[in-house]
Design a protein around this motif. Sequence first.
Motif, mmCIF file in Angstrom:
data_model
loop_
_atom_site.group_PDB
_atom_site.id
_atom_site.type_symbol
_atom_site.label_atom_id
_atom_site.label_comp_id
_atom_site.label_asym_id
_atom_site.label_seq_id
_atom_site.Cartn_x
_atom_site.Cartn_y
_atom_site.Cartn_z
ATOM 1 N N GLY A 17 0.819 -1.216 0.000
ATOM 2 C CA GLY A 17 0.000 0.000 0.000
ATOM 3 C C GLY A 17 0.848 1.260 0.000
ATOM 4 N N LEU A 18 1.955 1.236 0.748
ATOM 5 C CA LEU A 18 2.871 2.380 0.757
ATOM 6 C C LEU A 18 3.521 2.559 -0.608
ATOM 7 N N GLU A 19 3.935 1.459 -1.211
ATOM 8 C CA GLU A 19 4.611 1.535 -2.503
ATOM 9 C C GLU A 19 3.681 2.061 -3.586
ATOM 10 N N GLU A 20 2.397 1.741 -3.475
ATOM 11 C CA GLU A 20 1.432 2.256 -4.450
ATOM 12 C C GLU A 20 1.142 3.738 -4.205
ATOM 13 N N TYR A 21 1.244 4.155 -2.959
ATOM 14 C CA TYR A 21 0.865 5.535 -2.609
ATOM 15 C C TYR A 21 1.926 6.542 -3.037
ATOM 16 N N TYR A 22 3.188 6.221 -2.801
ATOM 17 C CA TYR A 22 4.254 7.194 -3.046
ATOM 18 C C TYR A 22 4.885 6.995 -4.415
ATOM 19 N N ASP A 23 5.051 8.117 -5.126
ATOM 20 C CA ASP A 23 5.768 8.111 -6.396
ATOM 21 C C ASP A 23 7.264 8.292 -6.127
ATOM 22 N N ASN A 24 8.070 7.903 -7.071
ATOM 23 C CA ASN A 24 9.516 8.145 -7.013
ATOM 24 C C ASN A 24 10.172 7.563 -5.765
ATOM 25 N N ILE A 25 9.751 6.378 -5.361
ATOM 26 C CA ILE A 25 10.391 5.696 -4.237
ATOM 27 C C ILE A 25 11.816 5.315 -4.627
ATOM 28 N N ILE A 26 12.736 5.494 -3.701
ATOM 29 C CA ILE A 26 14.125 5.091 -3.910
ATOM 30 C C ILE A 26 14.374 3.828 -3.088
ATOM 31 N N TYR A 27 14.673 2.731 -3.764
ATOM 32 C CA TYR A 27 14.893 1.452 -3.083
ATOM 33 C C TYR A 27 16.376 1.302 -2.729
ATOM 34 N N VAL A 28 16.621 0.869 -1.515
ATOM 35 C CA VAL A 28 17.985 0.784 -1.004
ATOM 36 C C VAL A 28 18.260 -0.643 -0.534
ATOM 37 N N ASN A 29 19.397 -1.171 -0.936
ATOM 38 C CA ASN A 29 19.839 -2.461 -0.414
ATOM 39 C C ASN A 29 20.383 -2.243 0.988
ATOM 40 N N GLY A 30 19.582 -2.596 1.993
ATOM 41 C CA GLY A 30 19.992 -2.383 3.368
ATOM 42 C C GLY A 30 20.837 -3.493 3.939
ATOM 43 N N ASP A 31 21.114 -4.523 3.130
ATOM 44 C CA ASP A 31 21.873 -5.669 3.626
ATOM 45 C C ASP A 31 23.353 -5.503 3.298
ATOM 46 N N GLN A 32 23.932 -4.420 3.759
ATOM 47 C CA GLN A 32 25.345 -4.144 3.556
ATOM 48 C C GLN A 32 25.814 -3.194 4.648
ATOM 49 N N ASP A 33 27.090 -2.827 4.604
ATOM 50 C CA ASP A 33 27.650 -1.957 5.632
ATOM 51 C C ASP A 33 26.780 -0.703 5.805
ATOM 52 N N PRO A 34 26.472 -0.306 7.063
ATOM 53 C CA PRO A 34 25.588 0.842 7.299
ATOM 54 C C PRO A 34 26.046 2.123 6.615
ATOM 55 N N TYR A 35 27.364 2.342 6.528
ATOM 56 C CA TYR A 35 27.851 3.577 5.933
ATOM 57 C C TYR A 35 27.773 3.531 4.407
ATOM 58 N N THR A 36 27.800 2.351 3.838
ATOM 59 C CA THR A 36 27.538 2.209 2.407
ATOM 60 C C THR A 36 26.071 2.521 2.121
#
Length: 299
Positions: free
Chosen positions: A261-280
């Motif tokens: 529902g969130l993904e349908e609501y917001y345009d221009n979502i930026i997807y981030v690979n969170g499974d890596q070093d926090p500073y990356t």
Amino acid sequence: MSEREVYHTTFDWPKEPDVQNRLLAPLGISEEETAKRLIEYHRNINRILPSYPKILKVISSDQPCVDVFYQALTYVQSQHRSNAPFTPKILLCGPTGSGKSLQAALLAQKYGIINVSCGHLLKEEVAKNTTVGESIRPFFEKDMDVPDQIVIRILVKRLSEQDCICYGWVLHGFPRDGDQATLLENVGFTPNRVFFLNVPYDSIIERLTLRRTDPVTGERYHLMYKPPPTMNIQERLMQHPEDSEEKVKLKMDLFYRNSSGLEEYYDNIIYVNGDQDPYTVFEFIESGIIMPLPVKNPS
């Protein structure tokens, strides 16, 4: 005395005669040469200053250099409201354990924006024993979700405060579904950057279920990434009830049921690979904040 020390015949003349005798006047400081440079400066400065109307600070240098320095330092270190059209209003979405809190803290630290954690706001109200806090307490005690109308009331109050208006904000913990996103927009708060932190299911389980706390020192450990240094400490470690595998899976299942529902609501979502070093992860989020949003083609 160090080599190449600079002196002034009126304000800073050396006391030692041998130093006085060996001083040399540098080239290019004659009255005529100085006058030429001053004329050139005054001819150009009036065309330069209008280029910086919002950040210009005029300081009189006809005073002790220490005073000049501290006035400049005070101005540089102070936060000023940006007059740019873009004030950060950032929303971080992701399942429990995806690193939203850490990324929000890093953004707040670097850019001076306000870190707004929905969960922390609710806990603060309960801790302060406010009227709203008393209405929240029964839901906490029964481990139930706080009604959206109560949550939005607290969020509106916080996001309307002067620091959020001046410096922008990074919000996490709300909204968690399309209805909550609609509610947030209806009260006048629409993020201009939305990030989804994607972390694999197994990685979340590993991150959260292996966390432990030392009840004696309060030190936090992770059985894989930060194990306790001794067996005595390991034997007394305790797991927070919310980090049990059962609780973590329930939270993740709830997030994934609602995230569409969130993904349908917001345009221009930026997807981030969170499974890596926090500073990356932070660098990727940072690039998404700095870059301009794509312009939609008029229909």
